[in-house]
Design a protein around this motif. Sequence first.
Motif, PDB file in Angstrom:
ATOM      1  N   ASP A  53      -8.259  33.267  -0.572  1.00 39.99           N
ATOM      2  CA  ASP A  53      -9.704  33.278  -0.382  1.00 39.99           C
ATOM      3  C   ASP A  53     -10.250  31.873  -0.615  1.00 39.99           C
ATOM      4  O   ASP A  53      -9.877  31.195  -1.570  1.00 39.99           O
ATOM      5  N   SER A  54     -11.150  31.440   0.259  1.00 40.30           N
ATOM      6  CA  SER A  54     -11.791  30.137   0.104  1.00 40.30           C
ATOM      7  C   SER A  54     -13.043  30.105   0.961  1.00 40.30           C
ATOM      8  O   SER A  54     -13.006  30.469   2.144  1.00 40.30           O
ATOM      9  N   GLY A  55     -14.148  29.654   0.388  1.00 38.14           N
ATOM     10  CA  GLY A  55     -15.398  29.619   1.141  1.00 38.14           C
ATOM     11  C   GLY A  55     -15.724  30.999   1.660  1.00 38.14           C
ATOM     12  O   GLY A  55     -15.678  31.977   0.916  1.00 38.14           O
ATOM     13  N   THR A  56     -16.015  31.107   2.950  1.00 41.75           N
ATOM     14  CA  THR A  56     -16.347  32.414   3.530  1.00 41.75           C
ATOM     15  C   THR A  56     -15.120  33.191   3.999  1.00 41.75           C
ATOM     16  O   THR A  56     -15.257  34.276   4.555  1.00 41.75           O
ATOM     17  N   TYR A  57     -13.907  32.645   3.780  1.00 39.36           N
ATOM     18  CA  TYR A  57     -12.686  33.383   4.126  1.00 39.36           C
ATOM     19  C   TYR A  57     -12.272  34.238   2.940  1.00 39.36           C
ATOM     20  O   TYR A  57     -12.195  33.761   1.813  1.00 39.36           O
ATOM     21  N   SER A  58     -12.005  35.507   3.208  1.00 40.56           N
ATOM     22  CA  SER A  58     -11.476  36.385   2.164  1.00 40.56           C
ATOM     23  C   SER A  58     -10.372  37.240   2.750  1.00 40.56           C
ATOM     24  O   SER A  58     -10.227  37.347   3.976  1.00 40.56           O
ATOM     25  N   ALA A  59      -9.596  37.861   1.864  1.00 40.14           N
ATOM     26  CA  ALA A  59      -8.451  38.671   2.281  1.00 40.14           C
ATOM     27  C   ALA A  59      -8.836  39.629   3.397  1.00 40.14           C
ATOM     28  O   ALA A  59      -9.884  40.267   3.351  1.00 40.14           O
ATOM     29  N   GLY A  60      -7.989  39.717   4.384  1.00 35.59           N
ATOM     30  CA  GLY A  60      -8.258  40.562   5.546  1.00 35.59           C
ATOM     31  C   GLY A  60      -8.825  39.770   6.705  1.00 35.59           C
ATOM     32  O   GLY A  60      -8.821  40.218   7.836  1.00 35.59           O
ATOM     33  N   GLY A  61      -9.338  38.576   6.414  1.00 37.89           N
ATOM     34  CA  GLY A  61      -9.825  37.703   7.476  1.00 37.89           C
ATOM     35  C   GLY A  61     -11.253  37.973   7.875  1.00 37.89           C
ATOM     36  O   GLY A  61     -12.009  38.640   7.169  1.00 37.89           O
ATOM     37  N   GLY A  62     -11.610  37.441   9.031  1.00 34.14           N
ATOM     38  CA  GLY A  62     -12.981  37.542   9.528  1.00 34.14           C
ATOM     39  C   GLY A  62     -13.104  38.518  10.666  1.00 34.14           C
ATOM     40  O   GLY A  62     -12.157  38.738  11.436  1.00 34.14           O
ATOM     41  N   THR A  63     -14.277  39.099  10.777  1.00 30.98           N
ATOM     42  CA  THR A  63     -14.554  40.047  11.857  1.00 30.98           C
ATOM     43  C   THR A  63     -14.839  39.294  13.145  1.00 30.98           C
ATOM     44  O   THR A  63     -15.639  38.360  13.171  1.00 30.98           O
ATOM     45  N   LEU A  64     -14.172  39.707  14.203  1.00 33.86           N
ATOM     46  CA  LEU A  64     -14.344  39.090  15.512  1.00 33.86           C
ATOM     47  C   LEU A  64     -15.462  39.783  16.288  1.00 33.86           C
ATOM     48  O   LEU A  64     -15.647  41.001  16.174  1.00 33.86           O
ATOM     49  N   THR A  65     -16.188  39.009  17.054  1.00 36.19           N
ATOM     50  CA  THR A  65     -17.183  39.560  17.972  1.00 36.19           C
ATOM     51  C   THR A  65     -16.521  39.610  19.332  1.00 36.19           C
ATOM     52  O   THR A  65     -16.212  38.566  19.922  1.00 36.19           O
ATOM     53  N   ASN A  66     -16.265  40.827  19.803  1.00 33.28           N
ATOM     54  CA  ASN A  66     -15.538  40.935  21.059  1.00 33.28           C
ATOM     55  C   ASN A  66     -16.471  41.008  22.252  1.00 33.28           C
ATOM     56  O   ASN A  66     -17.625  41.383  22.147  1.00 33.28           O
ATOM     57  N   VAL A  67     -15.920  40.585  23.378  1.00 31.32           N
ATOM     58  CA  VAL A  67     -16.615  40.571  24.642  1.00 31.32           C
ATOM     59  C   VAL A  67     -16.028  41.713  25.467  1.00 31.32           C
ATOM     60  O   VAL A  67     -14.821  41.895  25.517  1.00 31.32           O
ATOM     61  N   THR A  68     -16.885  42.505  26.084  1.00 38.27           N
ATOM     62  CA  THR A  68     -16.408  43.648  26.852  1.00 38.27           C
ATOM     63  C   THR A  68     -15.364  43.220  27.879  1.00 38.27           C
ATOM     64  O   THR A  68     -15.563  42.237  28.597  1.00 38.27           O
ATOM     65  N   PRO A  69     -14.244  43.948  27.923  1.00 39.19           N
ATOM     66  CA  PRO A  69     -13.175  43.610  28.868  1.00 39.19           C
ATOM     67  C   PRO A  69     -13.664  43.567  30.316  1.00 39.19           C
ATOM     68  O   PRO A  69     -14.618  44.250  30.689  1.00 39.19           O
ATOM     69  N   THR A  70     -12.982  42.755  31.097  1.00 35.93           N
ATOM     70  CA  THR A  70     -13.300  42.605  32.505  1.00 35.93           C
ATOM     71  C   THR A  70     -11.997  42.419  33.285  1.00 35.93           C
ATOM     72  O   THR A  70     -10.922  42.499  32.706  1.00 35.93           O
ATOM     73  N   THR A  71     -12.123  42.174  34.560  1.00 31.41           N
ATOM     74  CA  THR A  71     -10.950  41.886  35.382  1.00 31.41           C
ATOM     75  C   THR A  71     -11.189  40.611  36.171  1.00 31.41           C
ATOM     76  O   THR A  71     -12.327  40.216  36.439  1.00 31.41           O
ATOM     77  N   SER A  72     -10.082  39.985  36.545  1.00 31.72           N
ATOM     78  CA  SER A  72     -10.096  38.820  37.427  1.00 31.72           C
ATOM     79  C   SER A  72      -8.878  38.965  38.316  1.00 31.72           C
ATOM     80  O   SER A  72      -7.746  38.913  37.827  1.00 31.72           O
TER      81      SER A  72
END
Length: 141
Positions: A53-72
């Motif tokens: 743990d350091s600063g804003t990092y804590s065990a388990g890590g950070g929550t990701l903001t996901n982008v709705t899946p798409t296709t290409s």
Amino acid sequence: GNFMCTSFKQELLTGTHDFTASTGDTFKLALYDNNASFDASTTAYTASDEVGDSGTYSAGGGTLTNVTPTTSGTTALTDFDDLSFTSATITARGALIYNDTAAGDPSVVVLDFGSDKTSTSGTFTIVFPTADASNAIIRIA
């Protein structure tokens, strides 16, 4: 190298993971030191060899903001917003993206930074690649 976990591929077929932005599962990114040994056979989050743990990092890590899946073309892909940990002194060699909503915290992708990356009382940022068929962090061709 980076790996899409084999268990993740199977779990896609059983509906374990929902990447829909804002209404889907919660995905996290945990950072690991150079003692960690992950590959495509990694099945779940573990605290073993995770950075402290350091600063804003804590065990388990950070929550990701996901982008709705798409296709290409014929490739399906999804992406996350870049993730930063502030006021952090961290030395990390890699990371694990995992599903914090699903039972057992199943793994999604293993990231190898290629060498130790360090922040000293500063901001440690994970910059995700361009969200396209050739580069997206999660893509199924």
